[in-house]
Design a protein around this motif. Structure first.
Motif, mmCIF file in Angstrom:
data_model
loop_
_atom_site.group_PDB
_atom_site.id
_atom_site.type_symbol
_atom_site.label_atom_id
_atom_site.label_comp_id
_atom_site.label_asym_id
_atom_site.label_seq_id
_atom_site.Cartn_x
_atom_site.Cartn_y
_atom_site.Cartn_z
ATOM 1 N N ARG A 117 -74.910 -13.062 21.225
ATOM 2 C CA ARG A 117 -74.678 -12.394 22.505
ATOM 3 C C ARG A 117 -75.198 -10.962 22.516
ATOM 4 N N GLY A 118 -75.104 -10.296 21.384
ATOM 5 C CA GLY A 118 -75.578 -8.915 21.330
ATOM 6 C C GLY A 118 -77.058 -8.817 21.645
ATOM 7 N N ALA A 119 -77.864 -9.653 21.004
ATOM 8 C CA ALA A 119 -79.300 -9.653 21.243
ATOM 9 C C ALA A 119 -79.623 -10.090 22.662
ATOM 10 N N LEU A 120 -78.854 -11.048 23.166
ATOM 11 C CA LEU A 120 -79.072 -11.535 24.524
ATOM 12 C C LEU A 120 -78.823 -10.433 25.546
ATOM 13 N N MET A 121 -77.712 -9.718 25.388
ATOM 14 C CA MET A 121 -77.396 -8.641 26.320
ATOM 15 C C MET A 121 -78.387 -7.495 26.199
ATOM 16 N N ALA A 122 -78.843 -7.218 24.983
ATOM 17 C CA ALA A 122 -79.845 -6.176 24.802
ATOM 18 C C ALA A 122 -81.134 -6.530 25.537
ATOM 19 N N LEU A 181 -77.747 0.544 35.042
ATOM 20 C CA LEU A 181 -77.031 0.258 33.798
ATOM 21 C C LEU A 181 -75.538 0.485 33.959
ATOM 22 N N THR A 182 -75.165 1.488 34.748
ATOM 23 C CA THR A 182 -73.739 1.712 35.019
ATOM 24 C C THR A 182 -73.150 0.536 35.783
ATOM 25 N N GLY A 183 -73.871 0.053 36.786
ATOM 26 C CA GLY A 183 -73.404 -1.117 37.517
ATOM 27 C C GLY A 183 -73.288 -2.345 36.640
ATOM 28 N N MET A 184 -74.223 -2.513 35.707
ATOM 29 C CA MET A 184 -74.162 -3.642 34.787
ATOM 30 C C MET A 184 -72.951 -3.533 33.870
ATOM 31 N N ALA A 185 -72.660 -2.321 33.401
ATOM 32 C CA ALA A 185 -71.495 -2.130 32.534
ATOM 33 C C ALA A 185 -70.204 -2.473 33.276
ATOM 34 N N VAL A 266 -72.874 -4.426 26.118
ATOM 35 C CA VAL A 266 -73.031 -5.285 24.935
ATOM 36 C C VAL A 266 -71.685 -5.596 24.304
ATOM 37 N N LEU A 267 -70.841 -4.600 24.121
ATOM 38 C CA LEU A 267 -69.548 -4.808 23.479
ATOM 39 C C LEU A 267 -68.618 -5.662 24.329
ATOM 40 N N ALA A 268 -68.641 -5.446 25.654
ATOM 41 C CA ALA A 268 -67.766 -6.218 26.528
ATOM 42 C C ALA A 268 -68.107 -7.707 26.500
ATOM 43 N N VAL A 269 -69.387 -8.016 26.435
ATOM 44 C CA VAL A 269 -69.787 -9.427 26.414
ATOM 45 C C VAL A 269 -69.569 -10.031 25.034
ATOM 46 N N ARG A 270 -69.776 -9.276 23.986
ATOM 47 C CA ARG A 270 -69.622 -9.802 22.626
ATOM 48 C C ARG A 270 -68.164 -10.077 22.274
ATOM 49 N N ARG A 271 -67.250 -9.238 22.774
ATOM 50 C CA ARG A 271 -65.858 -9.300 22.309
ATOM 51 C C ARG A 271 -64.951 -10.070 23.260
#
Length: 274
Positions: A117-122, A181-185, A266-271
Motif C-alpha cells: 500500500r505504501g508504494a501504491l499510495m506514493a 495533496l491536502t485534499g487527498m490527505a 500514505v500512513l492513513a492508508v497503510r495503517r
C-alpha cells in the motif's frame, strides 16, 4: 509429482505510476474538472484586468501613474478570488482521486493486486502531483500573459522579468499541487467525498479567514496556512502587516504542507483496513 509454483514479479514503481496515471485520466471528471477550473480562474483574473482597461481613462493622471508605480498590474496577474477558486478545485480533485476508489469499491481490487500500500499510495500521490503541477503552471502562466496583455494596451502591463512577477507565477502554480495533496490527505482520513471536500473548505479557506493578523498567536497560526503563504508571496508591494514575515517562511509553509499531506495519505492508508 513435482508442483511448480509461479511467483509473479512485484510491480515496479514506474508501473504503479503508469497505472495510477491511466486510472486518473480514465475518469471523465478529470478532464472536465481541469478545463472548467482553468476557465473559471482565468475569468476572474482577466476580468479584473479588463475592468482596469475599460475604466482606465476615468482615473486621473496621478492615479494612473500610481497604478503602475504601486505594481497593481501584478495583483491583476493572479487575484485573491482566483486563488480561492484554485484552492477549492485542486483540493476537490485531490480528494476525489482517492475517495472515488473507496466509494466505487475499486480500492479492494487495487489492494488485492498490489498489497504494497505504501508504494501504491506514493505512486498515486506522484500522479496527482504531476497533473496538478501542470494545471497550476498552465493557469498561472496563462493568467499572467493574458492580464498583462490586456493592461499593455493601456501602457500598464509588466513583463515577467519585472521584480516579483516570476515569484507570483510560481507561487500560484505551486498552490495547486499543495492544495490537491491536502485534499487527498483529508480524503485518506475521512474516506467520504462530500465530507472530504467540506473539510478541505474549512481547513484551506475558512480557517485562514478566521485567524486575525492583529494578534501574534493568531497571526503566526495564519502564516502557517497555504492561503496566507500565497498572499505573502503574491503581494507585489512592501509587506505591512502588524507581524510581518519573510518570503522564505512562506515557501517553507508550502513545503511542509506538501510533505505532511503525503505522509498523512500514505500512513492513513497503510495503517487502516479497507
Amino acid at each position: 509429482m513435482t508442483v511448480l509454483t509461479v511467483t509473479e514479479p512485484r510491480p515496479r514503481f514506474l508501473d504503479l505510476v503508469a497505472s495510477e496515471w491511466l486510472k486518473l485520466w480514465s475518469l471523465r471528471s478529470t478532464g472536465w474538472a481541469l478545463l472548467l477550473s482553468t476557465l473559471t480562474v482565468l475569468a476572474f483574473n482577466v476580468g479584473t484586468a479588463w475592468d482596469h482597461y475599460r475604466y482606465w481613462y476615468q482615473y486621473d493622471a496621478r492615479s494612473r501613474a500610481d497604478f503602475v508605480a504601486n505594481e497593481i498590474p501584478l495583483s491583476d496577474a493572479f487575484t485573491g478570488n482566483a486563488s480561492l477558486v484554485l484552492m477549492l478545485c485542486a483540493a476537490a480533485m485531490g480528494a476525489t482521486a482517492l475517495v472515488g476508489e473507496y466509494g466505487s469499491g475499486l480500492i479492494r481490487t487495487t489492494f488485492a493486486a498490489v498489497p504494497a500500500r505504501g508504494a501504491l499510495m506514493a505512486a498515486k500521490v506522484l500522479a496527482v502531483t504531476v497533473v496538478q503541477l501542470l494545471f497550476g503552471a498552465v493557469v498561472a502562466g496563462a493568467s499572467f500573459w493574458l492580464t498583462q496583455a490586456v493592461l499593455s494596451a493601456r501602457g500598464a502591463g509588466l513583463p515577467i522579468t519585472h521584480p516579483g512577477a516570476l515569484r507570483i507565477v510560481v507561487a500560484s502554480a505551486l498552490l495547486a499541487p499543495v492544495c490537491a495533496l491536502t485534499g487527498m490527505a483529508l480524503g485518506a482520513l475521512l474516506r467520504r467525498g462530500a465530507v472530504s471536500i467540506v473539510a478541505s473548505v474549512v481547513v484551506l479557506l475558512l480557517l485562514p479567514m478566521m485567524l486575525s493578523e492583529r494578534r501574534r498567536l493568531t497571526a503566526v497560526l495564519a502564516h502557517g496556512t497555504p492561503a496566507r503563504a500565497w498572499q505573502r508571496l503574491a503581494w507585489p508591494g512592501p509587506v505591512e502587516p502588524p507581524f510581518p514575515w519573510s518570503a522564505g517562511g512562506a515557501w517553507l509553509v508550502y513545503a511542509l504542507w506538501a510533505v505532511g499531506a503525503v505522509a498523512v495519505t500514505v500512513l492513513a492508508v497503510r495503517r487502516r483496513d479497507q
